[in-house]
Design a protein around this motif. Structure first.
Motif, PDB file in Angstrom:
ATOM      1  N   ILE A 159       6.059  -7.946  11.297  1.00 11.44           N
ATOM      2  CA  ILE A 159       4.708  -7.100  11.101  1.00 11.44           C
ATOM      3  C   ILE A 159       4.840  -6.820   9.746  1.00 11.44           C
ATOM      4  N   MET A 160       3.543  -7.055   8.866  1.00 13.53           N
ATOM      5  CA  MET A 160       3.208  -6.661   7.726  1.00 13.53           C
ATOM      6  C   MET A 160       2.177  -5.531   7.799  1.00 13.53           C
ATOM      7  N   ALA A 161       2.341  -4.691   6.553  1.00 13.86           N
ATOM      8  CA  ALA A 161       1.707  -3.480   6.669  1.00 13.86           C
ATOM      9  C   ALA A 161       0.976  -3.141   5.363  1.00 13.86           C
ATOM     10  N   SER A 162      -0.215  -2.456   5.167  1.00  9.43           N
ATOM     11  CA  SER A 162      -0.782  -2.209   4.012  1.00  9.43           C
ATOM     12  C   SER A 162      -0.232  -0.740   3.661  1.00  9.43           C
ATOM     13  N   ARG A 163      -0.701  -0.157   2.548  1.00  6.03           N
ATOM     14  CA  ARG A 163      -0.367   1.182   2.352  1.00  6.03           C
ATOM     15  C   ARG A 163      -0.973   2.344   3.324  1.00  6.03           C
ATOM     16  N   SER A 164      -1.995   1.833   3.864  1.00  7.51           N
ATOM     17  CA  SER A 164      -2.987   2.584   4.866  1.00  7.51           C
ATOM     18  C   SER A 164      -2.446   2.288   6.280  1.00  7.51           C
ATOM     19  N   HIS A 165      -1.631   1.618   6.255  1.00 10.48           N
ATOM     20  CA  HIS A 165      -0.854   1.313   7.905  1.00 10.48           C
ATOM     21  C   HIS A 165      -1.686   0.361   8.811  1.00 10.48           C
ATOM     22  N   THR A 166      -2.489  -0.560   8.127  1.00 11.53           N
ATOM     23  CA  THR A 166      -3.100  -1.607   8.584  1.00 11.53           C
ATOM     24  C   THR A 166      -2.005  -2.636   9.068  1.00 11.53           C
ATOM     25  N   LEU A 167      -1.946  -3.015  10.304  1.00 11.71           N
ATOM     26  CA  LEU A 167      -0.910  -4.060  10.649  1.00 11.71           C
ATOM     27  C   LEU A 167      -1.305  -5.472  10.866  1.00 11.71           C
ATOM     28  N   TYR A 168      -0.340  -6.407  10.529  1.00 13.57           N
ATOM     29  CA  TYR A 168      -0.456  -7.724  10.869  1.00 13.57           C
ATOM     30  C   TYR A 168       0.721  -8.357  11.488  1.00 13.57           C
ATOM     31  N   ILE A 169       0.528  -8.892  12.680  1.00  9.88           N
ATOM     32  CA  ILE A 169       1.714  -9.513  13.290  1.00  9.88           C
ATOM     33  C   ILE A 169       1.727 -11.070  12.954  1.00  9.88           C
ATOM     34  N   HIS A 195       2.178 -13.795   1.828  1.00  7.64           N
ATOM     35  CA  HIS A 195       1.224 -12.470   1.963  1.00  7.64           C
ATOM     36  C   HIS A 195       1.231 -11.630   0.835  1.00  7.64           C
ATOM     37  N   LYS A 196       2.129 -11.232   0.276  1.00  8.55           N
ATOM     38  CA  LYS A 196       2.331 -10.583  -0.972  1.00  8.55           C
ATOM     39  C   LYS A 196       1.352 -10.807  -2.243  1.00  8.55           C
ATOM     40  N   TRP A 197       1.394 -12.167  -2.535  1.00  5.35           N
ATOM     41  CA  TRP A 197       0.763 -13.025  -3.417  1.00  5.35           C
ATOM     42  C   TRP A 197      -0.801 -13.328  -3.133  1.00  5.35           C
ATOM     43  N   HIS A 198      -1.015 -13.098  -1.872  1.00  2.00           N
ATOM     44  CA  HIS A 198      -2.359 -13.567  -1.318  1.00  2.00           C
ATOM     45  C   HIS A 198      -2.701 -15.043  -1.413  1.00  2.00           C
ATOM     46  N   GLU A 199      -1.552 -15.776  -1.166  1.00  2.00           N
ATOM     47  CA  GLU A 199      -1.804 -17.213  -1.372  1.00  2.00           C
ATOM     48  C   GLU A 199      -2.715 -17.881  -0.319  1.00  2.00           C
ATOM     49  N   LYS A 200      -2.994 -17.336   0.793  1.00  2.00           N
ATOM     50  CA  LYS A 200      -4.136 -17.737   1.626  1.00  2.00           C
ATOM     51  C   LYS A 200      -4.916 -16.736   2.038  1.00  2.00           C
ATOM     52  N   ASP A 201      -6.070 -16.955   2.185  1.00  2.00           N
ATOM     53  CA  ASP A 201      -7.227 -16.143   2.513  1.00  2.00           C
ATOM     54  C   ASP A 201      -7.087 -15.864   3.953  1.00  2.00           C
ATOM     55  N   GLY A 202      -7.610 -14.571   4.203  1.00  2.00           N
ATOM     56  CA  GLY A 202      -7.331 -14.112   5.575  1.00  2.00           C
ATOM     57  C   GLY A 202      -7.117 -12.790   5.655  1.00  2.00           C
ATOM     58  N   PHE A 203      -6.592 -12.436   6.847  1.00  2.00           N
ATOM     59  CA  PHE A 203      -6.723 -10.993   7.376  1.00  2.00           C
ATOM     60  C   PHE A 203      -5.765 -10.015   6.198  1.00  2.00           C
ATOM     61  N   THR A 204      -4.478 -10.617   6.096  1.00  2.00           N
ATOM     62  CA  THR A 204      -3.430 -10.024   5.049  1.00  2.00           C
ATOM     63  C   THR A 204      -3.839  -9.685   3.764  1.00  2.00           C
ATOM     64  N   ALA A 205      -4.631 -10.687   3.129  1.00  2.00           N
ATOM     65  CA  ALA A 205      -5.377 -10.679   1.957  1.00  2.00           C
ATOM     66  C   ALA A 205      -6.527  -9.711   1.807  1.00  2.00           C
ATOM     67  N   ARG A 206      -7.267  -9.808   2.790  1.00  2.00           N
ATOM     68  CA  ARG A 206      -8.503  -8.967   3.096  1.00  2.00           C
ATOM     69  C   ARG A 206      -7.949  -7.481   3.023  1.00  2.00           C
ATOM     70  N   TYR A 207      -6.924  -7.151   3.867  1.00  2.00           N
ATOM     71  CA  TYR A 207      -6.678  -5.813   3.939  1.00  2.00           C
ATOM     72  C   TYR A 207      -5.339  -5.432   3.352  1.00  2.00           C
ATOM     73  N   ASN A 208      -4.838  -6.340   2.415  1.00  2.00           N
ATOM     74  CA  ASN A 208      -3.837  -5.965   1.416  1.00  2.00           C
ATOM     75  C   ASN A 208      -2.734  -5.741   2.334  1.00  2.00           C
ATOM     76  N   CYS A 209      -2.179  -6.511   3.364  1.00  2.00           N
ATOM     77  CA  CYS A 209      -1.163  -6.196   4.135  1.00  2.00           C
ATOM     78  C   CYS A 209       0.159  -6.867   3.406  1.00  2.00           C
ATOM     79  N   ASP A 210       0.723  -6.185   2.685  1.00  2.00           N
ATOM     80  CA  ASP A 210       1.736  -6.631   1.657  1.00  2.00           C
ATOM     81  C   ASP A 210       3.101  -6.131   1.766  1.00  2.00           C
TER      82      ASP A 210
END
Length: 112
Positions: free
Chosen positions: A10-20, A33-48
Motif C-alpha cells: 500500500i502506497m499513500a499520499s500525505r493526505s492518506h489517499t491509498l493505492y494498493i 511510484h516515488k519518482w512518478h515514472e509511470k503516469d497513473g493514479f499514484t502520480a496523479r495523487y502523489n502516493c509516494d
C-alpha cells in the motif's frame, strides 16, 4: 533455482489517499511510484510513501491478497496500516540515495 518473492503493498499520499498494488520487485516498484515514472493514479495523487507491505512466495497468493484488499472498505485498510505503522511512516525511507521530496526541496532552495 532461487525462490521468487512477491509483494502486496500500500502506497499513500500525505493526505492518506491509498493505492494498493502487487509486484515481484518492491524496491523498484516503490522507486517508480516515488519518482512518478509511470503516469497513473499514484502520480496523479502523489502516493509516494510505502506504508504497508506483505510478502508471498506464490504469485497467485499475492494477487489474491491485492484483490482482497482492494475490495475492503477504507476503514479496514486504514486499520491494517495502523496495526503495523501507526504514524504512517514511509517504510522505504532510506532505501535510496535521494528521496524525491528532498530533491525537490533542494531545487526549490536553489531557485529562491
Amino acid at each position: 533455482m532461487a525462490e521468487r518473492i512477491y509483494f502486496t503493498y500500500i502506497m499513500a499520499s500525505r493526505s492518506h489517499t491509498l493505492y494498493i498494488g502487487m509486484t515481484g520487485n518492491l524496491r523498484l516498484r516503490v522507486f517508480q511510484h516515488k519518482w512518478h515514472e509511470k503516469d497513473g493514479f499514484t502520480a496523479r495523487y502523489n502516493c509516494d510513501r510505502l506504508v504497508w507491505f506483505e510478502s508471498f512466495s506464490d504469485v497467485s497468493l499475492a494477487i489474491q491478497r491485492e484483490k482482497e484488499l482492494k475490495g475492503w472498505r477504507r476503514e479496514k485498510k486504514v486499520a491494517l496500516i495502523e496495526q503495523a505503522n501507526v504514524t504512517w511512516q514511509d517504510l522505504s525511507r532510506g532505501w535510496y540515495d535521494v528521496e524525491p521530496a528532498d530533491s525537490k526541496r533542494a531545487l526549490d532552495r536553489m531557485d529562491a
